[in-house]
Design an enzyme around this catalytic site. Structure first.
Site, PDB file in Angstrom:
ATOM      1  N   GLY A  62      86.375  -6.443  92.874  1.00  0.00           N
ATOM      2  CA  GLY A  62      87.519  -5.751  92.267  1.00  0.00           C
ATOM      3  C   GLY A  62      88.024  -6.517  91.060  1.00  0.00           C
ATOM      4  O   GLY A  62      87.472  -6.441  89.967  1.00  0.00           O
ATOM      5  N   GLY A  63      89.082  -7.298  91.264  1.00  0.00           N
ATOM      6  CA  GLY A  63      89.762  -8.003  90.169  1.00  0.00           C
ATOM      7  C   GLY A  63      88.833  -8.723  89.206  1.00  0.00           C
ATOM      8  O   GLY A  63      88.967  -8.587  87.979  1.00  0.00           O
TER       9      GLY A  63
ATOM     10  N   SER B  24      88.115 -10.377  97.221  1.00  0.00           N
ATOM     11  CA  SER B  24      88.464 -11.554  96.418  1.00  0.00           C
ATOM     12  C   SER B  24      87.254 -12.429  96.086  1.00  0.00           C
ATOM     13  O   SER B  24      87.382 -13.649  95.981  1.00  0.00           O
ATOM     14  CB  SER B  24      89.572 -12.368  97.106  1.00  0.00           C
ATOM     15  OG  SER B  24      90.735 -11.574  97.262  1.00  0.00           O
TER      16      SER B  24
ATOM     17  N   GLY C 152      91.999  -7.895  97.155  1.00  0.00           N
ATOM     18  CA  GLY C 152      93.091  -8.018  96.191  1.00  0.00           C
ATOM     19  C   GLY C 152      94.164  -9.014  96.600  1.00  0.00           C
ATOM     20  O   GLY C 152      95.237  -9.062  96.006  1.00  0.00           O
TER      21      GLY C 152
ATOM     22  N   HIS D 107      86.515   3.332 100.486  1.00  0.00           N
ATOM     23  CA  HIS D 107      87.209   2.076 100.148  1.00  0.00           C
ATOM     24  C   HIS D 107      88.518   2.006 100.944  1.00  0.00           C
ATOM     25  O   HIS D 107      89.173   3.021 101.173  1.00  0.00           O
ATOM     26  CB  HIS D 107      87.482   2.021  98.645  1.00  0.00           C
ATOM     27  CG  HIS D 107      87.936   0.678  98.187  1.00  0.00           C
ATOM     28  ND1 HIS D 107      89.240   0.259  98.321  1.00  0.00           N
ATOM     29  CD2 HIS D 107      87.257  -0.357  97.628  1.00  0.00           C
ATOM     30  CE1 HIS D 107      89.335  -0.980  97.852  1.00  0.00           C
ATOM     31  NE2 HIS D 107      88.140  -1.379  97.439  1.00  0.00           N
TER      32      HIS D 107
ATOM     33  N   ASN E 225      84.170  -2.811  91.010  1.00  0.00           N
ATOM     34  CA  ASN E 225      85.030  -1.672  91.355  1.00  0.00           C
ATOM     35  C   ASN E 225      86.291  -1.815  90.515  1.00  0.00           C
ATOM     36  O   ASN E 225      87.147  -2.631  90.831  1.00  0.00           O
ATOM     37  CB  ASN E 225      85.367  -1.683  92.850  1.00  0.00           C
ATOM     38  CG  ASN E 225      86.381  -0.613  93.202  1.00  0.00           C
ATOM     39  OD1 ASN E 225      86.486   0.399  92.518  1.00  0.00           O
ATOM     40  ND2 ASN E 225      87.150  -0.834  94.270  1.00  0.00           N
ATOM     41  N   TRP E 226      86.353  -1.013  89.474  1.00  0.00           N
ATOM     42  CA  TRP E 226      87.454  -1.185  88.512  1.00  0.00           C
ATOM     43  C   TRP E 226      88.782  -0.620  89.022  1.00  0.00           C
ATOM     44  O   TRP E 226      89.813  -0.825  88.404  1.00  0.00           O
ATOM     45  CB  TRP E 226      87.088  -0.525  87.187  1.00  0.00           C
ATOM     46  CG  TRP E 226      86.018  -1.232  86.403  1.00  0.00           C
ATOM     47  CD1 TRP E 226      85.207  -2.249  86.834  1.00  0.00           C
ATOM     48  CD2 TRP E 226      85.647  -0.985  85.044  1.00  0.00           C
ATOM     49  NE1 TRP E 226      84.361  -2.643  85.834  1.00  0.00           N
ATOM     50  CE2 TRP E 226      84.606  -1.888  84.715  1.00  0.00           C
ATOM     51  CE3 TRP E 226      86.083  -0.090  84.073  1.00  0.00           C
ATOM     52  CZ2 TRP E 226      84.007  -1.911  83.453  1.00  0.00           C
ATOM     53  CZ3 TRP E 226      85.482  -0.115  82.810  1.00  0.00           C
ATOM     54  CH2 TRP E 226      84.461  -1.017  82.511  1.00  0.00           C
ATOM     55  N   LYS E 227      88.725   0.165  90.110  1.00  0.00           N
ATOM     56  CA  LYS E 227      89.939   0.801  90.670  1.00  0.00           C
ATOM     57  C   LYS E 227      90.629   1.618  89.573  1.00  0.00           C
ATOM     58  O   LYS E 227      89.955   2.230  88.752  1.00  0.00           O
ATOM     59  CB  LYS E 227      90.867  -0.256  91.268  1.00  0.00           C
ATOM     60  CG  LYS E 227      90.147  -1.258  92.165  1.00  0.00           C
ATOM     61  CD  LYS E 227      91.092  -2.077  92.974  1.00  0.00           C
ATOM     62  CE  LYS E 227      90.341  -3.198  93.656  1.00  0.00           C
ATOM     63  NZ  LYS E 227      90.996  -3.685  94.836  1.00  0.00           N
TER      64      LYS E 227
ATOM     65  N   GLU F  32      91.377   1.182 100.149  1.00  0.00           N
ATOM     66  CA  GLU F  32      92.554   1.751  99.461  1.00  0.00           C
ATOM     67  C   GLU F  32      92.582   3.269  99.619  1.00  0.00           C
ATOM     68  O   GLU F  32      93.647   3.874  99.708  1.00  0.00           O
ATOM     69  CB  GLU F  32      92.551   1.321  97.981  1.00  0.00           C
ATOM     70  CG  GLU F  32      92.935  -0.143  97.837  1.00  0.00           C
ATOM     71  CD  GLU F  32      92.301  -0.850  96.645  1.00  0.00           C
ATOM     72  OE1 GLU F  32      91.808  -0.175  95.722  1.00  0.00           O
ATOM     73  OE2 GLU F  32      92.313  -2.098  96.644  1.00  0.00           O
TER      74      GLU F  32
ATOM     75  N   GLU G 142      84.047  -5.153 103.637  1.00  0.00           N
ATOM     76  CA  GLU G 142      85.257  -5.567 102.935  1.00  0.00           C
ATOM     77  C   GLU G 142      86.414  -5.730 103.923  1.00  0.00           C
ATOM     78  O   GLU G 142      87.109  -4.741 104.238  1.00  0.00           O
ATOM     79  CB  GLU G 142      85.638  -4.518 101.889  1.00  0.00           C
ATOM     80  CG  GLU G 142      84.594  -4.312 100.820  1.00  0.00           C
ATOM     81  CD  GLU G 142      85.231  -3.934  99.485  1.00  0.00           C
ATOM     82  OE1 GLU G 142      84.951  -4.617  98.504  1.00  0.00           O
ATOM     83  OE2 GLU G 142      86.028  -2.989  99.452  1.00  0.00           O
TER      84      GLU G 142
HETATM   85  C1  PEP Z   1      87.465  -4.140  96.000  1.00  0.00           C
HETATM   86  O1  PEP Z   1      88.221  -3.455  95.329  1.00  0.00           O
HETATM   87  O2  PEP Z   1      86.531  -3.611  96.578  1.00  0.00           O
HETATM   88  C2  PEP Z   1      87.688  -5.588  96.074  1.00  0.00           C
HETATM   89  C3  PEP Z   1      86.901  -6.295  96.816  1.00  0.00           C
HETATM   90  O3  PEP Z   1      88.745  -6.080  95.349  1.00  0.00           O
HETATM   91  P1  PEP Z   1      89.033  -7.637  95.035  1.00  0.00           P
HETATM   92  O4  PEP Z   1      87.728  -8.239  94.599  1.00  0.00           O
HETATM   93  O5  PEP Z   1      90.055  -7.607  93.939  1.00  0.00           O
HETATM   94  O6  PEP Z   1      89.534  -8.248  96.291  1.00  0.00           O
END
Ligand code: PEP
Length: 255
Positions: A237-238, A216, A176, A98, A13-15, A100, A170
Site C-alpha cells: 500500500g503506502g 506495512s 496501513g 481487500h 495497491n494505490w487505494k 478495507e 494481509e
Molecule cells: C494494502 O493496502 O494492501 C497494504 C498492505 O497497505 P500498507 O502496505 O500501507 O500496509
C-alpha cells in the site's frame, strides 16, 4: 515445497490515491527503476487512473490492475465496474476482498467469491486478500479465519482456474498501521494457506501458487519477509506510492 517453482509478484495497491496526471507521473518515475526486475511488477490503481496507467506502462514490464470488479457484466449497479470494462481498458489483475472493502463497504466472502469467479471467467487474474483481525489473532483463531476465507472465497473455482489466482495474506492489524507481521508470522500463515490450497486442489497446484504478504511492507523489511519460503511477493500500500521505495521492494524480490 520449492520456491523456485514460483515467480515473485510485487503489486502496488494505490487505494484512493493519485489523480490521472499524478498516476502518469508516478508510473513514469517507476518504469526505469524496475526495468530489470526479475519478478512480476503490478500497479493496482483507482478506476479513473486505469486508462492513463495502461498507456504509461505500454512496452514496459509493469502490468496494471484494478482495485475491485463486479460480478455482473452490466446493469443497475451504480458505482460498480464490470470485468468487461476493465478488460477493454487493458487491465490484467484485480485486487479482490481487500480488508478495507470488507471493513468499510460490506464486502463479504460471498461477494468476494462472486467477484473472483467473474474475474477469472473474463481471463483476468484476481489477487484475493485474506487476513485476520487483531482480535481474532489474540483469540488464537487466525488459522480458522484464514481457512474459512480461502474455502469461501474460492468456492466453486476449478483447479484450472485457481492456477490464475494470487492469494495475498494481509493481517488486518498490519495494514496501513506501520505494524508489520514478523517474518515468522508471515511465513507461518502463508505456509498454512499453501497447505489449505493443497487440501482443496492438490500439492502440485499449491506449490505453484503465488502467495503474497501484505501489511506495512516497505523498503526496510521487504528483503527479510521475501526471503521466507512461502512468501512469494508482496501487496504494497503506502510504500507503492513512493517510486524509490516501491523499486527497492521490487529489487528485494528480484534476488
Ligand atoms: C494494502 O493496502 O494492501 C497494504 C498492505 O497497505 P500498507 O502496505 O500501507 O500496509
Amino acid at each position: 515445497m520449492n520456491k523456485t517453482l514460483r515467480k515473485a509478484v510485487i503489486a502496488g495497491n494505490w487505494k484512493m490515491n493519485k489523480t490521472p496526471s499524478e498516476a502518469k507521473a508516478l508510473l513514469n518515475e517507476i518504469v526505469p527503476l524496475v526495468a530489470d526486475a526479475d519478478c512480476e511488477v503490478i500497479a493496482c490503481v483507482p478506476y479513473v487512473d486505469l486508462a492513463v496507467a495502461v498507456e504509461a506502462v505500454k512496452g514496459t514490464n509493469i502490468k496494471i490492475g484494478a482495485e475491485n470488479a463486479h460480478w455482473e457484466q452490466s446493469g443497475a449497479f451504480t458505482g460498480e465496474i464490470s470485468t468487461g470494462m476493465l478488460k477493454e481498458v487493458g487491465v490484467e489483475y484485480v485486487v479482490l476482498g481487500h480488508s478495507e472493502r470488507r471493513q468499510y463497504f460490506g464486502e463479504t466472502d460471498e461477494t468476494v467469491n462472486k467477484r473472483t469467479k467473474a474475474v477469472l471467467k473474463a481471463g483476468l487474474k484476481p489477487i484475493v486478500c485474506v487476513g485476520e483481525l487483531l482480535w481474532e489473532r489474540e483469540c488464537n483463531i487466525t488459522e480458522e479465519v484464514i481457512a474459512r476465507q480461502i474455502k469461501l472465497d474460492l468456492f466453486d473455482v476449478s483447479a484450472e482456474d485457481v492456477k490464475n489466482v494470487i492469494i495475498a495474506y494481509e493481517p488486518v492489524w498490519a495494514i496501513g498501521t506501520g505494524r508489520t507481521a514478523t517474518d515468522d508470522q508471515a511465513e507461518e500463515v502463508c505456509a498454512f494457506i499453501r497447505a489449505e490450497i493443497a487440501k482443496l486442489y492438490g500439492q502440485e497446484i499449491a506449490d505453484g501458487m503465488t502467495i503474497q504478504y501484505g501489511g506495512s511492507m516497505n523498503d526496510g523489511n521487504a528483503a527479510a519477509l521475501l526471503s521466507k519460503e512461502n512468501v512469494d511477493g508482496g501487496l504494497i500500500g503506502g510504500a507503492s506510492l513512493v517510486a524509490a521505495k516501491f523499486a527497492a521492494i521490487v529489487k528485494a524480490a528480484s534476488v
